[in-house]
Write a protein that holds these residues in place. Structure first.
Motif, PDB file in Angstrom:
ATOM      1  N   UNK A  47     109.032  35.306  -9.496  1.00 29.47           N
ATOM      2  CA  UNK A  47     110.308  35.100  -8.806  1.00 29.47           C
ATOM      3  C   UNK A  47     110.705  33.635  -8.695  1.00 29.47           C
ATOM      4  N   UNK A  48     109.727  32.733  -8.614  1.00 29.76           N
ATOM      5  CA  UNK A  48     110.022  31.323  -8.398  1.00 29.76           C
ATOM      6  C   UNK A  48     109.250  30.437  -9.373  1.00 29.76           C
ATOM      7  N   UNK A  49     109.848  29.262  -9.605  1.00 23.01           N
ATOM      8  CA  UNK A  49     109.166  28.176 -10.297  1.00 23.01           C
ATOM      9  C   UNK A  49     109.215  26.953  -9.389  1.00 23.01           C
ATOM     10  N   UNK A  50     108.095  26.210  -9.322  1.00 19.99           N
ATOM     11  CA  UNK A  50     108.022  25.030  -8.460  1.00 19.99           C
ATOM     12  C   UNK A  50     107.407  23.869  -9.219  1.00 19.99           C
ATOM     13  N   UNK A  51     107.869  22.665  -8.894  1.00 25.02           N
ATOM     14  CA  UNK A  51     107.249  21.479  -9.472  1.00 25.02           C
ATOM     15  C   UNK A  51     107.403  20.297  -8.524  1.00 25.02           C
ATOM     16  N   UNK A  52     106.488  19.339  -8.658  1.00 21.09           N
ATOM     17  CA  UNK A  52     106.557  18.152  -7.821  1.00 21.09           C
ATOM     18  C   UNK A  52     107.502  17.156  -8.486  1.00 21.09           C
ATOM     19  N   UNK A  53     108.632  16.917  -7.832  1.00 16.32           N
ATOM     20  CA  UNK A  53     109.662  16.062  -8.405  1.00 16.32           C
ATOM     21  C   UNK A  53     109.343  14.579  -8.271  1.00 16.32           C
ATOM     22  N   UNK A  54     108.312  14.247  -7.531  1.00 17.52           N
ATOM     23  CA  UNK A  54     108.036  12.853  -7.230  1.00 17.52           C
ATOM     24  C   UNK A  54     108.608  12.479  -5.880  1.00 17.52           C
ATOM     25  N   UNK A  55     108.132  11.357  -5.349  1.00 18.42           N
ATOM     26  CA  UNK A  55     108.632  10.834  -4.072  1.00 18.42           C
ATOM     27  C   UNK A  55     108.550  11.864  -2.949  1.00 18.42           C
ATOM     28  N   UNK A  56     107.434  12.595  -2.883  1.00 18.32           N
ATOM     29  CA  UNK A  56     107.115  13.481  -1.759  1.00 18.32           C
ATOM     30  C   UNK A  56     107.889  14.793  -1.747  1.00 18.32           C
ATOM     31  N   UNK A  57     108.637  15.108  -2.779  1.00 20.85           N
ATOM     32  CA  UNK A  57     109.454  16.321  -2.764  1.00 20.85           C
ATOM     33  C   UNK A  57     108.934  17.358  -3.765  1.00 20.85           C
ATOM     34  N   UNK A  58     109.142  18.621  -3.388  1.00 21.89           N
ATOM     35  CA  UNK A  58     108.859  19.747  -4.269  1.00 21.89           C
ATOM     36  C   UNK A  58     110.143  20.532  -4.457  1.00 21.89           C
ATOM     37  N   UNK A  59     110.458  20.879  -5.685  1.00 21.01           N
ATOM     38  CA  UNK A  59     111.649  21.665  -5.981  1.00 21.01           C
ATOM     39  C   UNK A  59     111.231  23.102  -6.252  1.00 21.01           C
ATOM     40  N   UNK A  60     111.900  24.042  -5.580  1.00 23.52           N
ATOM     41  CA  UNK A  60     111.680  25.477  -5.763  1.00 23.52           C
ATOM     42  C   UNK A  60     112.959  26.087  -6.311  1.00 23.52           C
ATOM     43  N   UNK A  61     112.873  26.783  -7.440  1.00 22.42           N
ATOM     44  CA  UNK A  61     114.058  27.421  -8.015  1.00 22.42           C
ATOM     45  C   UNK A  61     113.739  28.869  -8.361  1.00 22.42           C
ATOM     46  N   UNK A  62     114.684  29.792  -8.153  1.00 24.85           N
ATOM     47  CA  UNK A  62     114.499  31.173  -8.633  1.00 24.85           C
ATOM     48  C   UNK A  62     114.386  31.156 -10.155  1.00 24.85           C
ATOM     49  N   UNK A  63     113.313  31.691 -10.685  1.00 28.03           N
ATOM     50  CA  UNK A  63     113.036  31.545 -12.105  1.00 28.03           C
ATOM     51  C   UNK A  63     114.064  32.281 -12.964  1.00 28.03           C
ATOM     52  N   UNK A  64     114.474  33.475 -12.574  1.00 29.74           N
ATOM     53  CA  UNK A  64     115.454  34.212 -13.381  1.00 29.74           C
ATOM     54  C   UNK A  64     116.780  33.469 -13.437  1.00 29.74           C
ATOM     55  N   UNK A  65     117.185  32.862 -12.326  1.00 29.67           N
ATOM     56  CA  UNK A  65     118.425  32.097 -12.300  1.00 29.67           C
ATOM     57  C   UNK A  65     118.302  30.841 -13.151  1.00 29.67           C
ATOM     58  N   UNK A  66     117.121  30.243 -13.147  1.00 27.25           N
ATOM     59  CA  UNK A  66     116.887  29.057 -13.966  1.00 27.25           C
ATOM     60  C   UNK A  66     117.058  29.384 -15.448  1.00 27.25           C
ATOM     61  N   UNK A  67     116.473  30.498 -15.886  1.00 29.83           N
ATOM     62  CA  UNK A  67     116.634  30.906 -17.284  1.00 29.83           C
ATOM     63  C   UNK A  67     118.085  31.213 -17.623  1.00 29.83           C
ATOM     64  N   UNK A  68     118.781  31.843 -16.688  1.00 32.01           N
ATOM     65  CA  UNK A  68     120.191  32.166 -16.900  1.00 32.01           C
ATOM     66  C   UNK A  68     121.020  30.897 -17.067  1.00 32.01           C
ATOM     67  N   UNK A  69     120.714  29.886 -16.258  1.00 28.19           N
ATOM     68  CA  UNK A  69     121.438  28.614 -16.362  1.00 28.19           C
ATOM     69  C   UNK A  69     121.210  27.949 -17.708  1.00 28.19           C
ATOM     70  N   UNK A  70     119.996  28.048 -18.233  1.00 26.66           N
ATOM     71  CA  UNK A  70     119.728  27.478 -19.552  1.00 26.66           C
ATOM     72  C   UNK A  70     120.589  28.152 -20.618  1.00 26.66           C
ATOM     73  N   UNK A  71     120.745  29.475 -20.512  1.00 27.50           N
ATOM     74  CA  UNK A  71     121.546  30.205 -21.494  1.00 27.50           C
ATOM     75  C   UNK A  71     123.030  29.877 -21.364  1.00 27.50           C
ATOM     76  N   UNK A  72     123.483  29.702 -20.121  1.00 29.89           N
ATOM     77  CA  UNK A  72     124.919  29.466 -19.891  1.00 29.89           C
ATOM     78  C   UNK A  72     125.345  28.033 -20.165  1.00 29.89           C
ATOM     79  N   UNK A  73     124.485  27.082 -19.819  1.00 33.96           N
ATOM     80  CA  UNK A  73     124.888  25.678 -19.840  1.00 33.96           C
ATOM     81  C   UNK A  73     124.103  24.834 -20.826  1.00 33.96           C
ATOM     82  N   UNK A  74     123.342  25.456 -21.705  1.00 34.95           N
ATOM     83  CA  UNK A  74     122.525  24.682 -22.625  1.00 34.95           C
ATOM     84  C   UNK A  74     121.167  24.402 -22.022  1.00 34.95           C
ATOM     85  N   UNK A  75     120.361  23.664 -22.769  1.00 34.88           N
ATOM     86  CA  UNK A  75     118.972  23.480 -22.371  1.00 34.88           C
ATOM     87  C   UNK A  75     118.803  22.493 -21.236  1.00 34.88           C
ATOM     88  N   UNK A  76     119.702  21.534 -21.074  1.00 37.99           N
ATOM     89  CA  UNK A  76     119.486  20.495 -20.071  1.00 37.99           C
ATOM     90  C   UNK A  76     120.067  20.889 -18.727  1.00 37.99           C
TER      91      UNK A  76
END
Length: 425
Positions: A47-76
């Motif tokens: 359901x989620x993907x997480x990574x340490x963004x640096x500077x004390x922060x962690x980013x949490x994103x819904x994984x299915x939505x992340x994949x959908x965004x890649x398809x809609x808006x390109x890879x970046x």
């Protein structure tokens, strides 16, 4: 491109297809350190993907939505620092169980991440059953963050609420791993040379300290059945750097000898029959954890360095290793700006991908994507090799999930079948 064995034509090696990128924004006066992405993690349910963004922060994103965004808006995809920020104080307003994007402020540099989920029918090992601050339900999803100051913070993924603050380590918490059985047993590996076992269902009670490493502990991993733990670390000269632990008795099972430099990452195969370790000696070894035998070697420098020059060239150090969920493939990440995908029955990569300044990698829950983090806080994603496992391999994985090497070797079956079930052919 890095060199491969002479008999391999580099032009024939397939380059992995890029799925997407999550690029961290650099501050106007960016510091040289502090923005590293030391760890990436996928939730057990995908359901989620997480990574340490640096500077004390962690980013949490819904994984299915992340994949959908890649398809809609390109890879970046540039990560938006203005997204919902959940600090230590807020959190109760979020709608539970609805995946949403969060940025969590951990208060110190994040070195390690691990998702943990609870399974109600599994029994906790806690002693105090009368009262607890938190009662974990069937749908509980937690995120553990290991920090530079030695603390471990436990967060509710759905709300961003800080649940527990574990404070016993005295140095950087370099890695974290949850028992896969849903018991919410957490193991932490630290530069203070110890591993610590925590029971989150008992309000984070520290159950045991495992001591054997003579230097920093870099990484740890549970076997799929939660009965065994592997820990790897740094050491001087020819000291042992890989340890296997019995997690029912909290005793050492065996030491694995073979690497000639610091061992920095480890991972079990999905059937528990194999263990992969990555080292600065430019090698990935695949072991039978039940016997201690080295079954395979994947080299990143040819010819491999001799023990007297165990580290080889610094630009070939292996930083990370991860086992795919099909049990057929292993991903490795090295300082030579390459990610490699290996088959367990081949001694050269079946796919490669370029990556500068990589630090960590992990397969998605379904094994279809590999994520890798870099020094600048960004994440890159590639499609993994799509090869249909043979019926033999599927049968082997099914058997090995319930039967260790010692029991397999007692079966009254042809010797070639025994060798196949033991991953020796």
């Amino acid at each position: 491109m890095a060199s491969f064995p002479p008999r391999v034509n580099e032009k024939e090696i397939v380059r992995s297809r890029t799925i997407g990128e999550l690029l961290a924004l650099a501050a106007p006066f960016d510091k040289k350190c502090g923005r590293e992405n030391w760890t990436v993690a996928f939730a057990p349910d995908g359901s989620y993907f997480a990574w340490s963004q640096g500077y004390c922060t962690v980013k949490l994103v819904p994984w299915s939505q992340c994949l959908k965004n890649f398809l809609l808006h390109g890879t970046k995809n540039i990560t938006n620092s203005s997204s919902l920020r959940l600090s230590r104080q807020n959190s109760d307003g979020a709608q539970k169980n609805k995946p949403r994007e969060h940025i969590i402020d951990c208060g110190d540099i994040v070195w390690s991440l691990a998702f943990g989920s609870s399974v109600p029918e599994k029994q906790s090992r806690c002693v105090n059953i009368e009262w607890h601050r938190f009662r974990f339900g069937q749908d509980q999803l937690l995120l553990a963050t290991g920090l530079s100051n030695g603390r471990i913070k436990i967060w509710d993924v759905y709300t961003g609420k800080l649940l527990l603050n574990l404070v016993d380590h005295t140095e950087v918490v370099r890695d974290l791993t949850f028992a896969p059985d849903g018991s919410l047993i957490l193991v932490s590996a630290s530069r203070d040379k110890t591993l610590r076992v925590w029971d989150l269902k008992d309000d984070g009670n520290m159950m045991k300290v495992l001591r054997a490493h003579q230097n920093w502990v870099y990484s740890c991993a549970f076997s799929p059945d939660s009965s065994m733990l592997c820990s790897v670390g740094a050491s001087k000269a020819v000291c042992v750097k890989v340890f296997l632990w019995d997690m029912d008795k909290y005793t050492m099972i065996r030491k694995l000898e073979g690497h000639h430099h610091d061992v920095v990452a480890c991972d079990f195969s999905p059937d528990g029959a194999l263990l992969a370790t990555a080292s600065y000696d430019t090698r990935v070894y695949v072991w039978d954890p039940h016997t201690g035998d080295i079954l395979m070697e994947f080299g990143h420098l040819f010819p491999p360095p001799t023990p007297i020059f165990a580290g080889g060239a610094n630009d070939r150090w292996v930083r990370s290793v991860s086992f795919s969920h099909d049990g057929l493939h292993i991903a490795s990440l090295a300082d030579d700006k390459m990610v490699r995908f290996w088959r367990i029955d081949e001694d050269y990569p079946v796919q490669v991908a370029p990556l500068s300044n990589g630090l960590c990698c992990a397969f998605s829950t379904d094994g279809s994507v590999l994520a890798a983090g870099t020094h600048d806080g960004s994440v890159y994603f590639w499609a993994t090799p799509r090869q249909i496992p043979s019926l033999q391999h599927l049968c082997r994985m099914s058997i090995r999930r319930v039967m260790p090497t010692q029991e397999v070797q007692k079966l009254l079956i042809p010797s070639k079948v025994l060798e196949f079930l033991s991953y020796r052919i």
